[in-house]
Write a protein that holds these residues in place. Structure first.
Motif, PDB file in Angstrom:
ATOM      1  N   GLU A 250      43.147  41.725  33.252  1.00 24.88           N
ATOM      2  CA  GLU A 250      42.029  40.966  32.700  1.00 24.88           C
ATOM      3  C   GLU A 250      40.645  41.522  33.004  1.00 24.88           C
ATOM      4  O   GLU A 250      39.931  41.931  32.106  1.00 24.88           O
ATOM      5  CB  GLU A 250      42.078  39.485  33.124  1.00 24.88           C
ATOM      6  CG  GLU A 250      40.975  38.667  32.445  1.00 24.88           C
ATOM      7  CD  GLU A 250      40.959  37.196  32.846  1.00 24.88           C
ATOM      8  OE1 GLU A 250      42.031  36.622  33.122  1.00 24.88           O
ATOM      9  OE2 GLU A 250      39.857  36.625  32.880  1.00 24.88           O
ATOM     10  N   ASP A 251      40.274  41.508  34.300  1.00 22.91           N
ATOM     11  CA  ASP A 251      38.865  41.809  34.580  1.00 22.91           C
ATOM     12  C   ASP A 251      38.718  42.674  35.832  1.00 22.91           C
ATOM     13  O   ASP A 251      39.698  43.030  36.483  1.00 22.91           O
ATOM     14  CB  ASP A 251      38.037  40.517  34.687  1.00 22.91           C
ATOM     15  CG  ASP A 251      38.569  39.553  35.741  1.00 22.91           C
ATOM     16  OD1 ASP A 251      39.237  40.007  36.699  1.00 22.91           O
ATOM     17  OD2 ASP A 251      38.320  38.334  35.600  1.00 22.91           O
TER      18      ASP A 251
ATOM     19  N   HIS B  93      37.593  41.899  38.686  1.00 22.51           N
ATOM     20  CA  HIS B  93      37.953  41.213  39.932  1.00 22.51           C
ATOM     21  C   HIS B  93      39.450  41.364  40.217  1.00 22.51           C
ATOM     22  O   HIS B  93      39.858  41.681  41.334  1.00 22.51           O
ATOM     23  CB  HIS B  93      37.555  39.739  39.850  1.00 22.51           C
ATOM     24  CG  HIS B  93      36.280  39.530  39.102  1.00 22.51           C
ATOM     25  ND1 HIS B  93      35.075  40.016  39.580  1.00 22.51           N
ATOM     26  CD2 HIS B  93      36.018  38.958  37.894  1.00 22.51           C
ATOM     27  CE1 HIS B  93      34.124  39.724  38.678  1.00 22.51           C
ATOM     28  NE2 HIS B  93      34.674  39.092  37.654  1.00 22.51           N
TER      29      HIS B  93
ATOM     30  N   ARG C  70      37.192  33.303  41.112  1.00 25.32           N
ATOM     31  CA  ARG C  70      36.529  34.286  40.253  1.00 25.32           C
ATOM     32  C   ARG C  70      35.258  33.701  39.640  1.00 25.32           C
ATOM     33  O   ARG C  70      34.393  34.444  39.185  1.00 25.32           O
ATOM     34  CB  ARG C  70      37.477  34.772  39.162  1.00 25.32           C
ATOM     35  CG  ARG C  70      38.340  35.938  39.621  1.00 25.32           C
ATOM     36  CD  ARG C  70      39.162  36.462  38.481  1.00 25.32           C
ATOM     37  NE  ARG C  70      40.075  35.442  37.976  1.00 25.32           N
ATOM     38  CZ  ARG C  70      40.577  35.410  36.747  1.00 25.32           C
ATOM     39  NH1 ARG C  70      40.241  36.340  35.868  1.00 25.32           N
ATOM     40  NH2 ARG C  70      41.413  34.463  36.374  1.00 25.32           N
ATOM     41  N   ASN C  71      35.164  32.373  39.638  1.00 23.38           N
ATOM     42  CA  ASN C  71      33.971  31.768  39.022  1.00 23.38           C
ATOM     43  C   ASN C  71      32.707  32.036  39.828  1.00 23.38           C
ATOM     44  O   ASN C  71      31.667  32.387  39.266  1.00 23.38           O
ATOM     45  CB  ASN C  71      34.179  30.257  38.836  1.00 23.38           C
ATOM     46  CG  ASN C  71      35.309  29.960  37.866  1.00 23.38           C
ATOM     47  OD1 ASN C  71      35.773  30.861  37.166  1.00 23.38           O
ATOM     48  ND2 ASN C  71      35.755  28.719  37.825  1.00 23.38           N
TER      49      ASN C  71
ATOM     50  N   LYS D  97      35.386  29.760  29.582  1.00 23.65           N
ATOM     51  CA  LYS D  97      35.651  31.184  29.348  1.00 23.65           C
ATOM     52  C   LYS D  97      34.673  31.808  28.365  1.00 23.65           C
ATOM     53  O   LYS D  97      34.522  33.034  28.316  1.00 23.65           O
ATOM     54  CB  LYS D  97      37.099  31.372  28.865  1.00 23.65           C
ATOM     55  CG  LYS D  97      37.625  32.800  28.975  1.00 23.65           C
ATOM     56  CD  LYS D  97      37.629  33.304  30.419  1.00 23.65           C
ATOM     57  CE  LYS D  97      38.256  34.669  30.581  1.00 23.65           C
ATOM     58  NZ  LYS D  97      39.666  34.639  30.977  1.00 23.65           N
TER      59      LYS D  97
ATOM     60  N   MET E 211      31.839  32.006  28.789  1.00 22.73           N
ATOM     61  CA  MET E 211      30.838  32.681  29.611  1.00 22.73           C
ATOM     62  C   MET E 211      31.200  34.135  29.902  1.00 22.73           C
ATOM     63  O   MET E 211      30.341  34.908  30.333  1.00 22.73           O
ATOM     64  CB  MET E 211      30.614  31.892  30.908  1.00 22.73           C
ATOM     65  CG  MET E 211      29.892  30.575  30.626  1.00 22.73           C
ATOM     66  SD  MET E 211      29.983  29.414  31.985  1.00 22.73           S
ATOM     67  CE  MET E 211      28.873  30.198  33.131  1.00 22.73           C
TER      68      MET E 211
HETATM   69  N1  ARG Z   1      36.582  37.547  33.503  1.00 20.29           N
HETATM   70  C1  ARG Z   1      35.902  36.295  33.793  1.00 20.29           C
HETATM   71  C2  ARG Z   1      34.453  36.371  33.307  1.00 20.29           C
HETATM   72  O1  ARG Z   1      33.975  37.413  33.066  1.00 20.29           O
HETATM   73  C3  ARG Z   1      35.912  36.055  35.264  1.00 20.29           C
HETATM   74  C4  ARG Z   1      35.940  34.609  35.615  1.00 20.29           C
HETATM   75  C5  ARG Z   1      37.211  34.030  35.200  1.00 20.29           C
HETATM   76  N2  ARG Z   1      37.408  32.740  35.737  1.00 20.29           N
HETATM   77  C6  ARG Z   1      38.393  31.979  35.285  1.00 20.29           C
HETATM   78  N3  ARG Z   1      38.524  30.830  35.832  1.00 20.29           N
HETATM   79  N4  ARG Z   1      39.207  32.386  34.352  1.00 20.29           N
HETATM   80  O2  ARG Z   1      33.821  35.346  33.144  1.00 20.29           O
END
Ligand code: ARG
Length: 444
Positions: free
Chosen positions: A66-67, A69, A93-94, A303, A305
């Motif tokens: 995904e990201d 993190h 991650r938030n 999301k 965001m």
């Molecule tokens: N990839 C997400 C972003 O850029 C990171 C935060 C994701 N948090 C979650 N609860 N899925 O915003």
């Protein structure tokens, strides 16, 4: 789902911030006894190793992770084993992404400021060279009154100064740490949010966990400052484009920022300036994009965001290029002061000076003086001559109170020299402003 969900293709740009925030977090967890000192050190060293790999080979792009993190945590686990799983204690991650992104935007602010300072230096240098160079000043793009080129350039110094203060404002407001807000409600672990805030150069922690993970004002503040700045750069670019056109011929743009035509051999096109003008539209688009992303979101994180990053990254890249292009343009353009001065003599630019003279020397009300001057301009126009080339007898025929002293007021030099009010175009005023600017920029 993999494809729509993955942000790693763009948020890998946050890797340095992600590592820094994780190191601050784990050091704090160790200091507070949430993880053992030994584990904290293992994790820290592992994070350093991940960073070293990213530095050499770039960030791997695996959509399943995904990201940035998850990518970093996944690689950390491969390197140091299950202890990696302790890093994510008391965070989400938030708050992690909110922290990383703030750090990134803060750097972007600092970069913009450094670029704008260099642009101001270039403006001030050229303004100092041209405090006495006379050009037509325009309103409605019609010749209005003579001004000095130095004065015109210093107008942009002022605009860029306001841009820098907007960025500084934004920086001050954004410099609070959301780390430790966790998912949305805070955490039950005995963490020290002041410690992580300090480690990351923030002024302190944010005060509401819901706001901390929902807030993208810092990105909007940045984009608003960037958008307004890009409007200024676009206006400056537009002036160079007009000035470079053959009928104006006020400037010869640097070859390094121009291109030729594939068919017309004589052409030298102001492409860099045109792209700066074009980029401003895209930067404003980035601002509206994020505003519209944010406008309907309930608290806390949604999301949507995740879509905050591409417009900010795009705007930052475009802004940096635009600033660099305009800095080069200001520094290296050859100003054709002969053409500028010649143009200032056309269009009866000193008509206001005649009216002012009648008020001063003849004690005539300005409205009447304006009317008398109108008759003089009409006559000069019929004869195809400049105002100061009209014979005195003809001027006297228009109004008997005119005498030979008027000619002194009608030259473009006299016109600019007369405008010595604070902030006026008189060379002596321009030199004052340039000296103040040089002081403010630390050049003295
Ligand atoms: N990839 C997400 C972003 O850029 C990171 C935060 C994701 N948090 C979650 N609860 N899925 O915003």
């Amino acid at each position: 789902m993999r494809e729509i969900n993955a942000s790693i293709p763009f948020d890998k740009a946050l890797w340095r911030q992600d590592i820094a925030a994780s190191k601050a977090h784990v050091a704090m967890l160790g200091a507070c006894g949430v993880v053992s000192g030994e584990d904290a050190i293992t994790i820290r060293d592992g994070l350093d190793q991940v960073a070293a790999e990213y530095e050499v080979s770039g960030v791997p792009e695996n959509w399943d992770l995904e990201d940035i993190h998850m990518t970093t945590e996944g690689r950390l686990a491969e390197l140091i084993g299950p202890v990696a799983g302790r890093l994510h204690t008391a965070r989400s991650r938030n708050d992690q992404v909110a922290t990383d992104f703030r750090l990134w935007v803060r750097d972007a602010v600092d970069q913009a400021d450094a670029g704008l300072e260099a642009l101001q230096q270039a403006l001030v240098a050229r303004a100092g060279e041209h405090a006495d160079s006379i050009m037509p000043g325009f309103t409605h793009l019609q010749t209005a009154q003579p001004v000095t080129l130095g004065h015109h350039l210093m107008a942009y110094y002022e605009m860029i100064g306001r841009d820098r203060s907007r960025f500084a404002d934004a920086r001050k407001r954004m410099n609070r740490s959301p780390l430790g807000a966790a998912a949305l409600a805070g955490t039950g672990f005995p963490i020290d949010r002041v410690m992580t805030a300090q480690a990351l150069g923030f002024d302190g922690p944010t005060d509401n966990s819901l706001d901390s993970v929902s807030d993208r004002d810092f990105a909007l503040d940045y984009l608003m400052a960037a958008a307004q700045c890009s409007l200024h750069l676009s206006r400056l670019a537009e002036e160079f484009i007009i000035w470079a056109s053959q009928p104006f011929g006020f400037v010869a743009l640097p070859d390094s920022l121009s291109t030729g035509s594939s068919i017309m051999p004589q052409k030298k096109n102001p492409d860099a300036a045109e792209l700066v003008r074009g980029h401003s539209g895209r930067i404003v688009g980035c601002l509206t994009s994020l505003m519209i992303t944010m406008k309907g979101l309930p608290l806390a994180y949604s999301k949507d965001m995740q879509d905050d990053k591409p417009p900010v990254f795009e705007a930052a890249g475009l802004l940096a290029l635009s600033i660099a292009a305009m800095t080069g343009m200001v520094a290296e353009t050859r100003f054709r002061t002969d053409r500028m001065r010649g143009a200032a003599e056309l269009g009866f630019a000193t008509a206001t000076d005649l009216a002012d003279w009648l008020v001063r020397e003849g004690n005539i009300p300005f409205r009447e003086a304006h009317h008398i001057t109108g008759s003089a301009v009409k006559l000069a126009e019929q004869r195809g001559v400049a105002l100061d080339q009209l014979p005195l007898d003809d001027l006297k025929a228009i109004d008997s109170r005119i005498d030979e002293r008027v000619f002194k007021a009608l030259s473009v030099e006299a016109s600019v020299a007369a405008r010595g009010s604070h902030g006026g175009t008189a060379p002596e005023q321009v030199r004052l402003r340039v000296a103040e600017a040089r002081l403010a920029l630390g050049l003295e």
